[in-house]
Design a protein around this motif. Structure first.
Motif, mmCIF file in Angstrom:
data_model
loop_
_atom_site.group_PDB
_atom_site.id
_atom_site.type_symbol
_atom_site.label_atom_id
_atom_site.label_comp_id
_atom_site.label_asym_id
_atom_site.label_seq_id
_atom_site.Cartn_x
_atom_site.Cartn_y
_atom_site.Cartn_z
ATOM 1 N N LEU A 282 -49.545 -40.007 10.453
ATOM 2 C CA LEU A 282 -48.144 -39.870 10.855
ATOM 3 C C LEU A 282 -47.915 -39.116 12.170
ATOM 4 C CD1 LEU A 282 -46.303 -39.322 7.455
ATOM 5 C CD2 LEU A 282 -46.381 -41.370 8.870
ATOM 6 N N PRO A 283 -48.603 -38.001 12.463
ATOM 7 C CA PRO A 283 -48.299 -37.314 13.728
ATOM 8 C C PRO A 283 -48.485 -38.202 14.956
ATOM 9 C CG PRO A 283 -49.577 -35.886 12.300
ATOM 10 C CD PRO A 283 -49.561 -37.234 11.649
ATOM 11 N N ASN A 284 -49.588 -38.922 15.016
ATOM 12 C CA ASN A 284 -49.813 -39.797 16.158
ATOM 13 C C ASN A 284 -48.828 -40.964 16.160
ATOM 14 O OD1 ASN A 284 -51.747 -40.501 18.458
ATOM 15 N ND2 ASN A 284 -51.724 -42.399 17.283
ATOM 16 N N MET A 285 -48.493 -41.475 14.959
ATOM 17 C CA MET A 285 -47.544 -42.577 14.861
ATOM 18 C C MET A 285 -46.152 -42.142 15.324
ATOM 19 S SD MET A 285 -46.467 -44.814 11.499
ATOM 20 C CE MET A 285 -45.461 -43.497 10.815
ATOM 21 N N LYS B 74 -45.780 -41.369 23.335
ATOM 22 C CA LYS B 74 -47.176 -40.956 23.536
ATOM 23 C C LYS B 74 -48.083 -42.027 22.937
ATOM 24 C CE LYS B 74 -50.412 -37.209 22.504
ATOM 25 N NZ LYS B 74 -50.638 -35.956 21.747
ATOM 26 N N GLU B 75 -48.492 -42.951 23.763
ATOM 27 C CA GLU B 75 -49.195 -44.136 23.285
ATOM 28 C C GLU B 75 -50.682 -44.112 23.582
ATOM 29 O OE1 GLU B 75 -47.156 -47.369 25.099
ATOM 30 O OE2 GLU B 75 -45.297 -47.046 23.994
ATOM 31 N N ILE B 76 -51.230 -42.954 23.943
ATOM 32 C CA ILE B 76 -52.637 -42.860 24.333
ATOM 33 C C ILE B 76 -53.405 -42.097 23.266
ATOM 34 C CG2 ILE B 76 -54.262 -41.971 26.032
ATOM 35 C CD1 ILE B 76 -52.108 -42.291 28.141
ATOM 36 N N ILE B 77 -54.543 -42.646 22.875
ATOM 37 C CA ILE B 77 -55.470 -41.955 21.990
ATOM 38 C C ILE B 77 -56.871 -42.143 22.552
ATOM 39 C CG2 ILE B 77 -55.718 -43.966 20.459
ATOM 40 C CD1 ILE B 77 -56.068 -41.986 18.127
ATOM 41 N N THR B 78 -57.667 -41.092 22.551
ATOM 42 C CA THR B 78 -59.013 -41.176 23.093
ATOM 43 C C THR B 78 -59.913 -41.982 22.159
ATOM 44 O OG1 THR B 78 -59.719 -39.133 22.001
ATOM 45 C CG2 THR B 78 -58.722 -38.934 24.193
ATOM 46 N N TYR B 79 -61.048 -42.406 22.695
ATOM 47 C CA TYR B 79 -62.000 -43.165 21.886
ATOM 48 C C TYR B 79 -62.515 -42.304 20.724
ATOM 49 C CZ TYR B 79 -66.280 -45.623 20.579
ATOM 50 O OH TYR B 79 -67.266 -46.260 19.868
ATOM 51 N N THR C 27 -62.438 -40.797 15.017
ATOM 52 C CA THR C 27 -62.227 -39.702 14.058
ATOM 53 C C THR C 27 -61.117 -40.046 13.087
ATOM 54 O OG1 THR C 27 -62.947 -38.078 15.700
ATOM 55 C CG2 THR C 27 -61.683 -37.257 13.827
ATOM 56 N N GLN C 28 -60.029 -40.610 13.603
ATOM 57 C CA GLN C 28 -58.923 -41.011 12.741
ATOM 58 C C GLN C 28 -59.367 -42.080 11.747
ATOM 59 O OE1 GLN C 28 -55.533 -43.462 14.232
ATOM 60 N NE2 GLN C 28 -54.304 -41.651 13.782
ATOM 61 N N PHE C 29 -60.122 -43.057 12.231
ATOM 62 C CA PHE C 29 -60.624 -44.114 11.359
ATOM 63 C C PHE C 29 -61.561 -43.560 10.292
ATOM 64 C CE2 PHE C 29 -63.904 -47.557 10.799
ATOM 65 C CZ PHE C 29 -63.137 -48.328 9.944
ATOM 66 N N TYR C 30 -62.405 -42.591 10.673
ATOM 67 C CA TYR C 30 -63.356 -42.014 9.724
ATOM 68 C C TYR C 30 -62.644 -41.255 8.611
ATOM 69 C CZ TYR C 30 -66.915 -38.839 7.903
ATOM 70 O OH TYR C 30 -67.732 -38.111 7.073
ATOM 71 N N PHE C 31 -61.707 -40.380 8.975
ATOM 72 C CA PHE C 31 -61.028 -39.585 7.963
ATOM 73 C C PHE C 31 -60.103 -40.434 7.098
ATOM 74 C CE2 PHE C 31 -62.379 -35.991 10.553
ATOM 75 C CZ PHE C 31 -62.695 -35.074 9.574
ATOM 76 N N PHE C 32 -59.472 -41.431 7.701
ATOM 77 C CA PHE C 32 -58.617 -42.311 6.908
ATOM 78 C C PHE C 32 -59.441 -43.102 5.901
ATOM 79 C CE2 PHE C 32 -56.854 -46.618 6.385
ATOM 80 C CZ PHE C 32 -55.689 -46.298 5.699
ATOM 81 N N ILE D 239 -54.440 -51.076 21.472
ATOM 82 C CA ILE D 239 -54.550 -51.333 20.044
ATOM 83 C C ILE D 239 -53.185 -51.757 19.520
ATOM 84 C CG2 ILE D 239 -55.128 -50.356 17.793
ATOM 85 C CD1 ILE D 239 -56.905 -48.352 19.218
ATOM 86 N N ASP D 240 -53.098 -52.974 19.045
ATOM 87 C CA ASP D 240 -51.826 -53.508 18.549
ATOM 88 C C ASP D 240 -51.609 -53.064 17.111
ATOM 89 O OD1 ASP D 240 -49.477 -54.849 18.306
ATOM 90 O OD2 ASP D 240 -50.342 -56.863 18.206
ATOM 91 N N HIS D 241 -51.461 -51.744 16.949
ATOM 92 C CA HIS D 241 -51.281 -51.166 15.623
ATOM 93 C C HIS D 241 -50.768 -49.749 15.806
ATOM 94 C CE1 HIS D 241 -52.015 -50.717 11.295
ATOM 95 N NE2 HIS D 241 -52.353 -52.000 11.267
ATOM 96 N N PHE D 242 -50.333 -49.099 14.714
ATOM 97 C CA PHE D 242 -49.849 -47.732 14.868
ATOM 98 C C PHE D 242 -50.909 -46.697 14.503
ATOM 99 C CE2 PHE D 242 -48.514 -49.231 10.677
ATOM 100 C CZ PHE D 242 -48.916 -48.215 9.837
ATOM 101 N N TYR D 243 -52.126 -47.124 14.176
ATOM 102 C CA TYR D 243 -53.259 -46.208 14.027
ATOM 103 C C TYR D 243 -54.543 -47.017 14.141
ATOM 104 C CZ TYR D 243 -53.883 -47.738 9.152
ATOM 105 O OH TYR D 243 -54.101 -48.481 8.012
#
Length: 248
Positions: free
Chosen positions: A18-21, A29-34, A39-44, A114-118
């Motif tokens: 949610l925070p990044n979304m 703020k549409e930028i996320i580092t690799y 990391t987001q994918f791993y924890f999710f 990335i055509d997604h919200f996470y």
């Protein structure tokens, strides 16, 4: 104790996404580092896998409470409860590396939007210019024991619960047994429904828009839905709601 860990799992899923979304939707703020994306994918993914096992542990808890009530206290002692609660987290975040490491090796040589919200598996596959068919097959095969075995265990335990419940002579006893299990069944239904739609159906079987809708249900509405379900089972909360409705 498993209910507390389920709440923790829902909290981690929401706070991971949610925070990044919200930053994307509200602040632009549409930028996320690799590294941040992986990391987001791993924890999710790890939290989702842990919740699969936590739900199966909760079904076992209800099985013992209804089918073996006299042995419940001796089996579900404190040490056994701690082991049942800790092991899903250790296993899920260790085993989840098998899914994250192949995805981290994708080549992104063209568009980097990335055509997604996470950061999730399906949009990363769409974005990659590598051949992702083997990785998709690998994750699908590994997801079978992670998703299907806990789900099958839940179905098996509830088959025994229903068999025992129907043998209870009093209507009040049957209602109490069904009340004990109803909230857990609702949570299992919403969780596994979105999970199967997201990961067990091959990527060619659904559109990216449908994946976004299901992802929104899984990351926002399911964690919001779970506390409401379990709170309504609490007698104190129901009494407070009744008093509030009478005042209004």
């Amino acid at each position: 104790m498993a209910s507390c860990h389920l709440s923790l799992s829902d909290l981690l899923i929401s706070t991971n996404i949610l925070p990044n979304m919200l930053g994307t939707f509200l602040l632009g703020k549409e930028i996320i580092t690799y590294c941040g994306c992986m990391t987001q994918f791993y924890f999710f993914s790890g939290t989702t896998v842990a919740e699969c096992f936590l739900l199966s542990i909760m079904s076992y808890d209800r099985y013992l409470a209804i089918c073996n009530p006299l042995r419940y206290s001796s089996i579900m002692n404190m040490m056994f409860c701690v082991n049942l609660s800790v092991c899903p987290w250790l296993f899920s975040f260790t085993f989840n590396l098998l899914a994250v490491l192949p995805v981290s090796e994708f080549d992104f040589c063209a568009d980097n939007i990335i055509d997604h919200f996470y950061c999730d598996l399906f949009p990363l596959q769409k974005l990659s210019c590598s051949d992702t068919s083997f990785v998709e097959l690998e994750i699908f095969v590994f997801s079978l024991p992670i998703f299907i075995l806990p789900c099958g265990f839940i179905i098996l335990t509830y088959a025994y619960i229903l068999h025992t419940t129907f043998k209870i002579p009093s209507t009040a006893g049957k209602q109490k047994a069904f009340s004990t299990c109803s909230s857990h069944l609702l949570v299992v239904g919403t969780f596994y429904g979105t999970l199967i739609a997201k990961y067990m159906i091959p990527s060619k079987g659904h559109s990216l828009l449908m994946n976004k809708i299901v992802s929104l249900l899984h990351t926002v509405f399911t964690p919001l839905f779970n506390p409401i379900i379990y709170s309504l089972r609490n007698q104190d909360i129901r009494t407070a709601l009744q008093k509030l409705s009478q005042i209004q």
